[in-house]
Design a protein around this motif. Structure first.
Motif, PDB file in Angstrom:
ATOM      1  N   ILE A 173       0.837  -1.199   0.000  1.00  0.00           N
ATOM      2  CA  ILE A 173       0.000   0.000   0.000  1.00  0.00           C
ATOM      3  C   ILE A 173       0.869   1.245   0.000  1.00  0.00           C
ATOM      4  O   ILE A 173       1.795   1.372   0.802  1.00  0.00           O
ATOM      5  CB  ILE A 173      -0.936   0.021   1.221  1.00  0.00           C
ATOM      6  N   VAL A 174       0.543   2.153  -0.893  1.00  0.00           N
ATOM      7  CA  VAL A 174       1.183   3.465  -0.927  1.00  0.00           C
ATOM      8  C   VAL A 174       0.133   4.516  -0.579  1.00  0.00           C
ATOM      9  O   VAL A 174      -0.947   4.541  -1.160  1.00  0.00           O
ATOM     10  CB  VAL A 174       1.775   3.765  -2.318  1.00  0.00           C
ATOM     11  N   ALA A 175       0.457   5.359   0.383  1.00  0.00           N
ATOM     12  CA  ALA A 175      -0.435   6.451   0.770  1.00  0.00           C
ATOM     13  C   ALA A 175       0.377   7.472   1.559  1.00  0.00           C
ATOM     14  O   ALA A 175       1.506   7.193   1.963  1.00  0.00           O
ATOM     15  CB  ALA A 175      -1.608   5.943   1.609  1.00  0.00           C
ATOM     16  N   ASN A 225       4.097  15.254  -3.893  1.00  0.00           N
ATOM     17  CA  ASN A 225       5.518  15.584  -3.825  1.00  0.00           C
ATOM     18  C   ASN A 225       6.252  14.799  -4.918  1.00  0.00           C
ATOM     19  O   ASN A 225       6.454  13.589  -4.803  1.00  0.00           O
ATOM     20  CB  ASN A 225       6.070  15.234  -2.440  1.00  0.00           C
ATOM     21  N   LEU A 226       6.647  15.484  -5.975  1.00  0.00           N
ATOM     22  CA  LEU A 226       7.231  14.816  -7.136  1.00  0.00           C
ATOM     23  C   LEU A 226       8.490  14.031  -6.780  1.00  0.00           C
ATOM     24  O   LEU A 226       8.711  12.938  -7.307  1.00  0.00           O
ATOM     25  CB  LEU A 226       7.532  15.837  -8.229  1.00  0.00           C
ATOM     26  N   GLU A 227       9.307  14.560  -5.902  1.00  0.00           N
ATOM     27  CA  GLU A 227      10.535  13.860  -5.536  1.00  0.00           C
ATOM     28  C   GLU A 227      10.231  12.550  -4.817  1.00  0.00           C
ATOM     29  O   GLU A 227      10.889  11.528  -5.053  1.00  0.00           O
ATOM     30  CB  GLU A 227      11.424  14.762  -4.677  1.00  0.00           C
ATOM     31  N   GLU A 228       9.250  12.575  -3.919  1.00  0.00           N
ATOM     32  CA  GLU A 228       8.873  11.344  -3.229  1.00  0.00           C
ATOM     33  C   GLU A 228       8.328  10.311  -4.208  1.00  0.00           C
ATOM     34  O   GLU A 228       8.628   9.113  -4.107  1.00  0.00           O
ATOM     35  CB  GLU A 228       7.832  11.631  -2.137  1.00  0.00           C
ATOM     36  N   VAL A 229       7.536  10.774  -5.158  1.00  0.00           N
ATOM     37  CA  VAL A 229       6.971   9.872  -6.166  1.00  0.00           C
ATOM     38  C   VAL A 229       8.078   9.270  -7.014  1.00  0.00           C
ATOM     39  O   VAL A 229       8.123   8.058  -7.261  1.00  0.00           O
ATOM     40  CB  VAL A 229       5.949  10.614  -7.053  1.00  0.00           C
ATOM     41  N   LYS A 230       9.003  10.100  -7.478  1.00  0.00           N
ATOM     42  CA  LYS A 230      10.106   9.623  -8.312  1.00  0.00           C
ATOM     43  C   LYS A 230      10.985   8.643  -7.545  1.00  0.00           C
ATOM     44  O   LYS A 230      11.413   7.619  -8.103  1.00  0.00           O
ATOM     45  CB  LYS A 230      10.930  10.813  -8.806  1.00  0.00           C
ATOM     46  N   ASN A 231      11.234   8.923  -6.281  1.00  0.00           N
ATOM     47  CA  ASN A 231      12.056   8.023  -5.471  1.00  0.00           C
ATOM     48  C   ASN A 231      11.398   6.654  -5.330  1.00  0.00           C
ATOM     49  O   ASN A 231      12.065   5.608  -5.406  1.00  0.00           O
ATOM     50  CB  ASN A 231      12.309   8.629  -4.089  1.00  0.00           C
ATOM     51  N   PHE A 232      10.079   6.657  -5.113  1.00  0.00           N
ATOM     52  CA  PHE A 232       9.380   5.379  -4.995  1.00  0.00           C
ATOM     53  C   PHE A 232       9.397   4.629  -6.324  1.00  0.00           C
ATOM     54  O   PHE A 232       9.652   3.419  -6.369  1.00  0.00           O
ATOM     55  CB  PHE A 232       7.937   5.578  -4.531  1.00  0.00           C
ATOM     56  N   ALA A 233       9.133   5.347  -7.422  1.00  0.00           N
ATOM     57  CA  ALA A 233       9.122   4.709  -8.739  1.00  0.00           C
ATOM     58  C   ALA A 233      10.472   4.080  -9.066  1.00  0.00           C
ATOM     59  O   ALA A 233      10.548   2.987  -9.649  1.00  0.00           O
ATOM     60  CB  ALA A 233       8.732   5.726  -9.809  1.00  0.00           C
ATOM     61  N   ASP A 283      -1.868  16.554  -9.832  1.00  0.00           N
ATOM     62  CA  ASP A 283      -0.685  15.928  -9.238  1.00  0.00           C
ATOM     63  C   ASP A 283      -0.903  14.426  -9.051  1.00  0.00           C
ATOM     64  O   ASP A 283       0.046  13.638  -9.148  1.00  0.00           O
ATOM     65  CB  ASP A 283      -0.340  16.577  -7.895  1.00  0.00           C
ATOM     66  N   PHE A 284      -2.146  14.034  -8.773  1.00  0.00           N
ATOM     67  CA  PHE A 284      -2.435  12.606  -8.670  1.00  0.00           C
ATOM     68  C   PHE A 284      -2.124  11.907  -9.991  1.00  0.00           C
ATOM     69  O   PHE A 284      -1.509  10.843 -10.018  1.00  0.00           O
ATOM     70  CB  PHE A 284      -3.907  12.372  -8.302  1.00  0.00           C
ATOM     71  N   ASN A 285      -2.563  12.511 -11.088  1.00  0.00           N
ATOM     72  CA  ASN A 285      -2.338  11.877 -12.386  1.00  0.00           C
ATOM     73  C   ASN A 285      -0.854  11.789 -12.726  1.00  0.00           C
ATOM     74  O   ASN A 285      -0.398  10.817 -13.331  1.00  0.00           O
ATOM     75  CB  ASN A 285      -3.081  12.635 -13.482  1.00  0.00           C
ATOM     76  N   LYS A 286      -0.104  12.807 -12.339  1.00  0.00           N
ATOM     77  CA  LYS A 286       1.338  12.762 -12.580  1.00  0.00           C
ATOM     78  C   LYS A 286       1.963  11.599 -11.803  1.00  0.00           C
ATOM     79  O   LYS A 286       2.809  10.863 -12.335  1.00  0.00           O
ATOM     80  CB  LYS A 286       1.992  14.079 -12.161  1.00  0.00           C
ATOM     81  N   ALA A 287       1.524  11.428 -10.567  1.00  0.00           N
ATOM     82  CA  ALA A 287       2.028  10.324  -9.749  1.00  0.00           C
ATOM     83  C   ALA A 287       1.608   8.984 -10.335  1.00  0.00           C
ATOM     84  O   ALA A 287       2.415   8.044 -10.418  1.00  0.00           O
ATOM     85  CB  ALA A 287       1.523  10.463  -8.317  1.00  0.00           C
ATOM     86  N   PHE A 288       0.339   8.876 -10.747  1.00  0.00           N
ATOM     87  CA  PHE A 288      -0.131   7.636 -11.357  1.00  0.00           C
ATOM     88  C   PHE A 288       0.695   7.302 -12.598  1.00  0.00           C
ATOM     89  O   PHE A 288       1.061   6.146 -12.824  1.00  0.00           O
ATOM     90  CB  PHE A 288      -1.605   7.757 -11.764  1.00  0.00           C
ATOM     91  N   PHE A 289       0.965   8.301 -13.422  1.00  0.00           N
ATOM     92  CA  PHE A 289       1.709   8.095 -14.664  1.00  0.00           C
ATOM     93  C   PHE A 289       3.091   7.506 -14.372  1.00  0.00           C
ATOM     94  O   PHE A 289       3.495   6.495 -14.959  1.00  0.00           O
ATOM     95  CB  PHE A 289       1.835   9.419 -15.412  1.00  0.00           C
ATOM     96  N   LEU A 290       3.811   8.137 -13.454  1.00  0.00           N
ATOM     97  CA  LEU A 290       5.180   7.701 -13.164  1.00  0.00           C
ATOM     98  C   LEU A 290       5.233   6.334 -12.490  1.00  0.00           C
ATOM     99  O   LEU A 290       6.057   5.482 -12.829  1.00  0.00           O
ATOM    100  CB  LEU A 290       5.878   8.749 -12.298  1.00  0.00           C
TER     101      LEU A 290
END
Length: 250
Positions: free
Chosen positions: A30-32, A60-68, A106-113
């Motif tokens: 789970i990611v949240a 937070n784009l950096e957090e999303v990128k780090n997880f991806a 921002d949700f869609n950007k996170a979903f995309f990555l």
């Protein structure tokens, strides 16, 4: 052990989906956003099966990128992905601010990555299944709940579903979406007191031809069905889970 990643799985439809997947012996990740809901979900769901959590602020784009970037290491057996995170607060178009707009997109950007990273793992694993949680509001405007930026973002998620279904079919990755109407979930807590959501939403029962609002479990069962091999010939579909709203209203 097969792994499932649920973005926004600490409450609502995502959590209900996690419960179903855990019952079938699938490891759920789970990611949240970090907080009480995430840790409470971990504690509750761990009694049902193997569950892990990753605190990620999707805005937070950096957090999303780090997880991806670490997804392939953390989830090498990934077969399923559910993009269920969301936010909803009706506001008129003329009152929308840039900040309001960014919340939704921002949700869609996170979903995309994250979906891109997940699809790469699924490709290596010989296939997988992805379900996006869209919305009836992406298909139909409701004057009583003005939501232009929200609906624009959800329509984009529907479109992404179609495009990914086409592009990823070569790798045996199916991509579908559900499109719910009014469902009793914490998403309404942005403008309704949390302990009043269930009661307040009963006022929308007659809005649905079937005569009631939905539950998180109603949607989760369909998400699970679309993830499963029972729908192995279904991809690129946007399924209305809406009590008949798109068909017509009372």
């Amino acid at each position: 052990m097969k792994q499932a990643l649920i973005i926004g799985g600490s409450t609502g439809m995502g959590k209900a989906t996690a419960e179903i997947l855990l019952a079938t012996g699938i490891e759920v990740v789970i990611v949240a956003r970090d907080g009480d809901n995430l840790h409470a979900a971990e504690k509750e769901l761990s009694h049902r099966g193997k569950v892990r959590i990753f605190p990620v602020d999707l805005s937070n784009l950096e957090e999303v990128k780090n997880f991806a970037e670490k997804l392939s290491r953390e989830l090498p057996e990934l077969k399923y992905l559910v993009n269920a995170a969301g936010y909803f607060k009706p506001k008129s178009f003329l009152e929308h601010s840039l900040e309001d707009y960014d919340i939704y997109h921002d949700f869609n950007k996170a979903f995309f990555l994250i979906t891109q990273a997940a699809a790469r793992v699924m490709k290596e694993n010989g296939g997988g299944s992805i379900v996006n949680v869209g919305s009836m509001w992406a298909k139909q405007a409701i004057k009583a709940t003005p939501s232009s930026a929200y609906s624009m973002a959800k329509a984009g998620l529907h479109s992404l579903t179609h495009h990914l279904a086409m592009e990823l079919a070569d790798y045996n990755i199916r991509v579908n979406a559900v499109s719910p109407a009014v469902v009793v979930t914490p998403i309404y807590s942005s403008f309704i007191e949390a302990d009043q959501i269930t009661e307040t939403l009963q006022g929308f029962n007659s809005f649905h031809p079937i005569g009631r609002v939905g539950t998180a479990e109603d949607v989760a069962k369909t998400i699970n069905f679309l993830l499963s091999d029972e729908t192995s010939w279904v991809t690129g579909a946007i399924w209305d889970i809406d009590g008949g709203v798109i068909a017509g209203r009372n």
